[in-house]
Design a protein around this motif. Structure first.
Motif, mmCIF file in Angstrom:
data_model
loop_
_atom_site.group_PDB
_atom_site.id
_atom_site.type_symbol
_atom_site.label_atom_id
_atom_site.label_comp_id
_atom_site.label_asym_id
_atom_site.label_seq_id
_atom_site.Cartn_x
_atom_site.Cartn_y
_atom_site.Cartn_z
ATOM 1 N N UNK A 15 53.775 1.336 70.455
ATOM 2 C CA UNK A 15 54.530 1.375 69.206
ATOM 3 C C UNK A 15 55.451 2.588 69.252
ATOM 4 N N UNK A 16 56.714 2.385 68.876
ATOM 5 C CA UNK A 16 57.671 3.484 68.775
ATOM 6 C C UNK A 16 57.757 3.897 67.314
ATOM 7 N N UNK A 17 57.501 5.180 67.062
ATOM 8 C CA UNK A 17 57.612 5.730 65.711
ATOM 9 C C UNK A 17 58.762 6.727 65.715
ATOM 10 N N UNK A 18 59.777 6.440 64.899
ATOM 11 C CA UNK A 18 60.930 7.317 64.770
ATOM 12 C C UNK A 18 60.777 8.104 63.475
ATOM 13 N N UNK A 51 61.108 12.348 67.784
ATOM 14 C CA UNK A 51 61.207 13.416 66.783
ATOM 15 C C UNK A 51 62.650 13.843 66.535
ATOM 16 N N UNK A 52 63.606 13.161 67.179
ATOM 17 C CA UNK A 52 65.016 13.478 66.981
ATOM 18 C C UNK A 52 65.353 14.882 67.446
ATOM 19 N N UNK A 53 66.063 15.631 66.619
ATOM 20 C CA UNK A 53 66.492 16.977 66.999
ATOM 21 C C UNK A 53 65.530 18.063 66.511
ATOM 22 N N UNK A 54 64.435 17.670 65.889
ATOM 23 C CA UNK A 54 63.465 18.647 65.387
ATOM 24 C C UNK A 54 62.789 19.357 66.560
#
Length: 115
Positions: A15-18, A51-54
Protein backbone atom coordinates in the motif's frame (compact mmCIF):
# COMPACT_ATOMS: atom_id res chain seq x y z
CA UNK A 1 -8.91 25.40 9.56
CA UNK A 2 -8.33 23.17 6.55
CA UNK A 3 -8.39 19.44 7.32
CA UNK A 4 -5.28 17.62 6.10
CA UNK A 5 -5.61 14.07 4.91
CA UNK A 6 -3.41 11.31 3.67
CA UNK A 7 -3.98 9.26 0.54
CA UNK A 8 -3.99 5.47 0.58
CA UNK A 9 -3.56 3.54 -2.66
CA UNK A 10 -3.02 -0.17 -3.29
CA UNK A 11 0.10 -0.87 -5.34
CA UNK A 12 2.02 -3.95 -6.45
CA UNK A 13 3.46 -5.45 -3.27
CA UNK A 14 1.68 -3.32 -0.67
CA UNK A 15 0.00 0.00 0.00
CA UNK A 16 1.29 3.47 -0.89
CA UNK A 17 0.45 6.14 1.68
CA UNK A 18 1.02 9.72 0.58
CA UNK A 19 1.21 12.16 3.49
CA UNK A 20 0.30 15.86 3.28
CA UNK A 21 2.93 18.61 3.43
CA UNK A 22 2.89 19.14 7.20
CA UNK A 23 5.65 18.79 9.85
CA UNK A 24 6.97 15.27 10.53
CA UNK A 25 5.15 14.89 13.86
CA UNK A 26 1.81 15.69 12.22
CA UNK A 27 2.59 13.21 9.43
CA UNK A 28 3.37 10.56 12.07
CA UNK A 29 0.17 11.29 14.02
CA UNK A 30 -1.98 11.20 10.86
CA UNK A 31 -0.42 7.92 9.77
CA UNK A 32 -0.68 6.15 13.13
CA UNK A 33 -4.22 7.47 13.61
CA UNK A 34 -5.30 6.11 10.22
CA UNK A 35 -3.69 2.74 10.89
CA UNK A 36 -5.42 2.50 14.27
CA UNK A 37 -8.84 3.34 12.79
CA UNK A 38 -8.41 0.74 10.02
CA UNK A 39 -6.44 -1.81 12.02
CA UNK A 40 -7.84 -4.86 10.20
CA UNK A 41 -6.86 -3.42 6.82
CA UNK A 42 -3.27 -2.50 7.71
CA UNK A 43 -2.22 -5.18 10.23
CA UNK A 44 0.41 -7.47 8.72
CA UNK A 45 0.72 -5.33 5.61
CA UNK A 46 3.59 -3.52 3.92
CA UNK A 47 3.46 0.20 3.34
CA UNK A 48 5.42 2.49 1.08
CA UNK A 49 5.40 5.93 2.64
CA UNK A 50 5.64 9.14 0.60
CA UNK A 51 6.55 11.99 2.97
CA UNK A 52 7.02 14.56 0.19
CA UNK A 53 9.43 17.36 1.08
CA UNK A 54 9.09 16.93 4.86
CA UNK A 55 12.42 16.30 6.55
CA UNK A 56 12.71 13.31 8.87
CA UNK A 57 15.77 12.79 11.09
CA UNK A 58 17.17 9.39 11.97
CA UNK A 59 15.67 9.50 15.48
CA UNK A 60 12.26 10.50 14.12
CA UNK A 61 12.34 7.68 11.58
CA UNK A 62 13.39 5.13 14.22
CA UNK A 63 10.50 6.27 16.45
CA UNK A 64 8.11 5.84 13.51
CA UNK A 65 9.46 2.33 12.89
CA UNK A 66 8.75 1.41 16.51
CA UNK A 67 5.24 2.88 16.31
CA UNK A 68 4.50 0.97 13.09
CA UNK A 69 5.90 -2.24 14.58
CA UNK A 70 3.62 -1.79 17.60
CA UNK A 71 0.69 -1.56 15.16
CA UNK A 72 1.80 -4.70 13.25
CA UNK A 73 2.68 -2.83 10.06
CA UNK A 74 5.89 -3.19 8.03
CA UNK A 75 7.50 -0.08 6.54
CA UNK A 76 8.74 -1.17 3.13
CA UNK A 77 9.85 1.96 1.24
CA UNK A 78 10.27 5.67 1.99
CA UNK A 79 9.70 8.14 -0.83
CA UNK A 80 10.75 11.75 -0.38
CA UNK A 81 11.91 14.81 -2.26
CA UNK A 82 13.99 15.81 0.79
CA UNK A 83 17.66 14.87 0.39
CA UNK A 84 18.04 14.58 4.18
CA UNK A 85 15.11 12.17 4.47
CA UNK A 86 16.34 10.04 1.55
CA UNK A 87 19.82 9.81 3.10
CA UNK A 88 18.38 8.78 6.48
CA UNK A 89 16.12 6.20 4.82
CA UNK A 90 18.98 4.74 2.78
CA UNK A 91 21.25 4.67 5.83
CA UNK A 92 18.58 2.64 7.65
CA UNK A 93 18.37 0.25 4.66
CA UNK A 94 15.10 1.42 3.11
CA UNK A 95 14.65 1.78 -0.64
CA UNK A 96 13.79 5.34 -1.71
CA UNK A 97 11.95 4.42 -4.90
CA UNK A 98 9.26 1.95 -5.81
CA UNK A 99 10.29 -1.15 -7.73
CA UNK A 100 9.15 -1.50 -11.34
CA UNK A 101 6.45 -4.22 -11.21
CA UNK A 102 7.04 -5.09 -14.88
CA UNK A 103 10.70 -5.89 -14.34
CA UNK A 104 11.39 -9.39 -13.11
CA UNK A 105 14.32 -9.80 -10.72
CA UNK A 106 17.37 -11.13 -12.50
CA UNK A 107 15.61 -11.41 -15.83
CA UNK A 108 16.34 -14.14 -18.38
CA UNK A 109 19.84 -15.52 -18.51
CA UNK A 110 21.30 -16.84 -21.74
CA UNK A 111 23.73 -19.71 -21.47
CA UNK A 112 25.89 -20.68 -24.39
CA UNK A 113 26.67 -24.37 -24.57
CA UNK A 114 29.67 -25.55 -26.57
CA UNK A 115 29.17 -28.57 -28.83
Amino acid sequence: MKKVELQVKGIHGGVLITLPAVPWYQQRDLLIGRIQTQERFFRGGRIALDVGSTEWSENQLLKLLKDLSDEGVCLWTILSTSEMTREVAEYQGFPTSLPNPGKKPGGPVEIEIEK
